[in-house]
Design a protein around this motif. Structure first.
Motif, PDB file in Angstrom:
ATOM      1  N   UNK A 336     -83.276 -66.469  81.952  1.00 29.61           N
ATOM      2  CA  UNK A 336     -82.967 -66.288  80.532  1.00 29.61           C
ATOM      3  C   UNK A 336     -83.348 -67.559  79.757  1.00 29.61           C
ATOM      4  N   UNK A 337     -84.084 -67.398  78.677  1.00 34.05           N
ATOM      5  CA  UNK A 337     -84.514 -68.554  77.888  1.00 34.05           C
ATOM      6  C   UNK A 337     -86.016 -68.785  77.997  1.00 34.05           C
ATOM      7  N   UNK A 338     -86.617 -68.353  79.137  1.00 31.36           N
ATOM      8  CA  UNK A 338     -88.067 -68.470  79.307  1.00 31.36           C
ATOM      9  C   UNK A 338     -88.764 -67.756  78.154  1.00 31.36           C
ATOM     10  N   UNK A 339     -89.834 -68.265  77.557  1.00 23.52           N
ATOM     11  CA  UNK A 339     -90.661 -69.411  77.977  1.00 23.52           C
ATOM     12  C   UNK A 339     -90.203 -70.751  77.405  1.00 23.52           C
ATOM     13  N   UNK A 340     -88.994 -70.790  76.848  1.00 25.29           N
ATOM     14  CA  UNK A 340     -88.509 -72.085  76.375  1.00 25.29           C
ATOM     15  C   UNK A 340     -87.533 -72.661  77.394  1.00 25.29           C
ATOM     16  N   UNK A 341     -86.394 -73.138  76.942  1.00 23.41           N
ATOM     17  CA  UNK A 341     -85.475 -73.794  77.868  1.00 23.41           C
ATOM     18  C   UNK A 341     -84.691 -72.782  78.706  1.00 23.41           C
ATOM     19  N   UNK A 342     -84.527 -73.067  79.976  1.00 22.02           N
ATOM     20  CA  UNK A 342     -83.740 -72.171  80.831  1.00 22.02           C
ATOM     21  C   UNK A 342     -83.120 -72.997  81.964  1.00 22.02           C
ATOM     22  N   UNK A 343     -82.060 -72.428  82.545  1.00 25.56           N
ATOM     23  CA  UNK A 343     -81.412 -73.104  83.670  1.00 25.56           C
ATOM     24  C   UNK A 343     -81.939 -72.550  84.980  1.00 25.56           C
ATOM     25  N   UNK A 344     -81.892 -73.372  86.015  1.00 33.00           N
ATOM     26  CA  UNK A 344     -82.331 -72.904  87.336  1.00 33.00           C
ATOM     27  C   UNK A 344     -81.273 -73.269  88.375  1.00 33.00           C
ATOM     28  N   UNK A 345     -81.551 -72.917  89.630  1.00 24.78           N
ATOM     29  CA  UNK A 345     -80.628 -73.269  90.714  1.00 24.78           C
ATOM     30  C   UNK A 345     -79.663 -72.144  91.071  1.00 24.78           C
ATOM     31  N   UNK A 346     -79.879 -70.952  90.510  1.00 26.29           N
ATOM     32  CA  UNK A 346     -79.000 -69.820  90.819  1.00 26.29           C
ATOM     33  C   UNK A 346     -79.478 -69.086  92.068  1.00 26.29           C
ATOM     34  N   UNK A 347     -78.498 -68.691  92.888  1.00 24.93           N
ATOM     35  CA  UNK A 347     -78.854 -67.981  94.128  1.00 24.93           C
ATOM     36  C   UNK A 347     -79.396 -66.584  93.808  1.00 24.93           C
ATOM     37  N   UNK A 348     -80.434 -66.204  94.534  1.00 26.69           N
ATOM     38  CA  UNK A 348     -81.044 -64.878  94.329  1.00 26.69           C
ATOM     39  C   UNK A 348     -80.651 -63.994  95.505  1.00 26.69           C
ATOM     40  N   UNK A 349     -80.117 -62.815  95.238  1.00 32.43           N
ATOM     41  CA  UNK A 349     -79.885 -61.883  96.346  1.00 32.43           C
ATOM     42  C   UNK A 349     -80.880 -60.732  96.245  1.00 32.43           C
ATOM     43  N   UNK A 350     -81.490 -60.456  97.379  1.00 33.59           N
ATOM     44  CA  UNK A 350     -82.514 -59.415  97.451  1.00 33.59           C
ATOM     45  C   UNK A 350     -82.018 -58.307  98.363  1.00 33.59           C
ATOM     46  N   UNK A 351     -82.465 -57.073  98.140  1.00 32.37           N
ATOM     47  CA  UNK A 351     -82.049 -55.993  99.040  1.00 32.37           C
ATOM     48  C   UNK A 351     -82.627 -56.191 100.442  1.00 32.37           C
ATOM     49  N   UNK A 352     -81.882 -55.757 101.461  1.00 34.94           N
ATOM     50  CA  UNK A 352     -82.363 -55.860 102.857  1.00 34.94           C
ATOM     51  C   UNK A 352     -83.662 -55.078 103.013  1.00 34.94           C
ATOM     52  N   UNK A 353     -83.631 -53.872 102.468  1.00 33.81           N
ATOM     53  CA  UNK A 353     -84.814 -53.014 102.533  1.00 33.81           C
ATOM     54  C   UNK A 353     -85.069 -52.449 101.155  1.00 33.81           C
ATOM     55  N   UNK A 354     -86.340 -52.225 100.860  1.00 35.82           N
ATOM     56  CA  UNK A 354     -86.591 -51.621  99.545  1.00 35.82           C
ATOM     57  C   UNK A 354     -87.903 -50.857  99.558  1.00 35.82           C
TER      58      UNK A 354
END
Ligand code: AMP
Ligand code: GLY
Length: 423
Positions: A336-354
């Motif tokens: 959120x905020x891209x392409x300007x200022x945004x925060x990073x470092x948040x954990x991403x959870x992905x589905x096991x299968x998709x």
């Protein structure tokens, strides 16, 4: 075979996954790669612009083939440097990469060889450009000559905006030396199409066409970004349009580059606008597009490495390049905020299968977890028998992906799905 891929975005993730399908590939190194790419290649902390280090690494690891996927290493001569050490590459030489790294070169090339594009003027001083702007038809399009992370194009609706753009680029040097010269060109209208093509300098084989979504917000509002999503094929790119583009644009461009002593081998990207007067070139890129690649490559049925090597060897005319007749959609999930200022470092959870593909762009691996590290975080990609099916499957995939502050457009593919149904 040992392969080296230079780059570290979603495009490179898609390329590497496809290269891995070739049984002769024993190892792929990604420089620098990213937290998601590390699942399918060995990532090495060498930056894409560190040409000397790239060459040393390639020699030390006895790399058999290098794929230079990003624009700056191509403009810096990565292919020339690797070729000098006997390492074959996918991608153009520095001289040929000028088709992207200098808009002035590209425009002058098109003018000289009669390739249809917007009318333009080149300026080397802010004073002359400001003088011209007083009379220029509006809106007008102002482009920094050099690479500018996709931000060097300003569409000015009035004279004040045009003046501000000239001053920002040429006087304040918002894009550094990229703004030493500018192109001011005619404003064109019509649907945009991206056509990525393979070429060995003689033969051009277009890939399935696609549609990028450059603006940050729904309904093409907000700031320009690197691209918030893509669908393929692009419904505006009919068989007739494709035939015209091949005759009027693709072949003439490749022949022009050869005639200039800058034979282009690799992926030549045609950014086109289908105007009422016919297709016009908006821009060339000397590499695969991002995010178009994430939508296009899942439709490639032929072996990517074989096709890439054919562009290097000059055997593309004898090589089968086959695409499925399905549809594909890539929805970019950004911070959120891209392409300007945004925060990073948040954990991403992905589905096991998709059902589909998740191509990681701005994420790093940390403490065994995948965390956001960039503006464009990943692309959720689905393939289906219809465009509508691909769009809904790609959005269904985004529902299964979670990270704090995730932002994505809700209308990727809508314009394409509406094509031909407008009033
Ligand atoms: P580029 O960075 O060259 O891809 O330009 C970014 C966007 O600006 C393009 O995708 C077009 O939407 C728009 N654009 C560039 N050149 C023109 C032009 N001559 N007329 C209208 N729009 C343009
Ligand atoms: N998607 C546009 C680009 O790759 O430049």
């Amino acid at each position: 075979m040992k392969i080296l891929v230079v780059g570290g975005g979603g495009r490179e993730h898609a390329i590497i996954k496809k290269l891995n399908e070739n049984k002769s590939v024993e190892k792929i190194y990604a420089l620098p790669g990213n937290g998601g790419i590390s699942a399918c290649a060995q990532c090495v902390a060498i930056g894409a612009k560190e040409i000397d280090k790239i060459v040393d690494f390639a020699q030390e690891k006895e790399i058999d083939y290098a794929v230079i996927a990003q624009d700056d290493p191509l403009a810096l001569g990565a292919v020339d440097a690797l070729n000098d050490c006997g390492i074959p590459c996918f991608g153009p030489t520095k001289a040929a990469a000028a088709i992207e790294s200098s808009k002035v070169f590209a425009k002058d090339l098109m003018k000289k060889y009669g390739i249809p594009t917007a009318e333009y003027r080149v300026f080397e001083s802010a004073r002359d450009a400001l003088e011209y702007i007083k009379e220029a038809p509006l809106p007008t399009v102002i482009k920094a000559d050099g690479l500018a992370l996709g931000k060097g194009v300003i569409i000015a609706k009035n004279r004040k905006e045009a003046e501000d753009a000239v001053r920002r680029i040429m006087e304040e040097k918002a894009f550094g030396d990229s703004g030493n010269r500018i192109v001011i060109e005619e404003f064109l209208t019509g649907p945009e199409v991206s056509v990525l093509s393979f070429t060995d300098g003689e033969t051009v084989v277009p890939m399935v066409s696609s549609m990028d979504h450059k603006r940050a917000g729904d309904n093409d509002t907000g700031l320009n970004t690197g691209g918030m999503g893509a669908v393929a094929p692009n419904p505006y790119y009919t068989k007739d349009v494709a035939k015209r583009c091949m005759e009027e644009i693709f072949l003439p461009t490749v022949r022009a580059m050869k005639a200039e002593g800058r034979v282009f081998r690799g992926c030549l990207y045609f950014g086109l606008m289908l105007t009422e007067k016919g297709p016009r070139v908006i821009e060339y890129n000397c590499r695969f597009g991002d995010p178009e690649t994430q939508a296009v490559l899942p439709l490639l049925e032929s072996d990517l490495l074989t096709v890439m090597k054919a562009t290097t060897d000059g055997t593309l005319a004898d090589t089968e390049v086959k695409f499925s007749d399905k549809y594909s959609c890539c929805v970019v999930m950004a911070s959120k905020g891209y392409p300007q200022k945004y925060e990073t470092g948040f954990e991403i959870t992905l589905p096991e299968e998709c059902d589909g593909e998740i191509y990681i762009a701005g994420a790093k691996a940390e403490d065994g977890k995948l965390k956001t590290s960039g503006g464009r975080v990943l692309g959720a990609v689905a393939v289906a028998d219809t465009l509508e099916g691909a769009i809904s499957a790609a959005y269904a995939l985004t529902d299964k992906i979670h990270f704090e502050n995730a932002y994505f457009r809700s209308d990727i593919g809508r314009r394409a799905a509406m094509a031909g149904k407008e009033k």
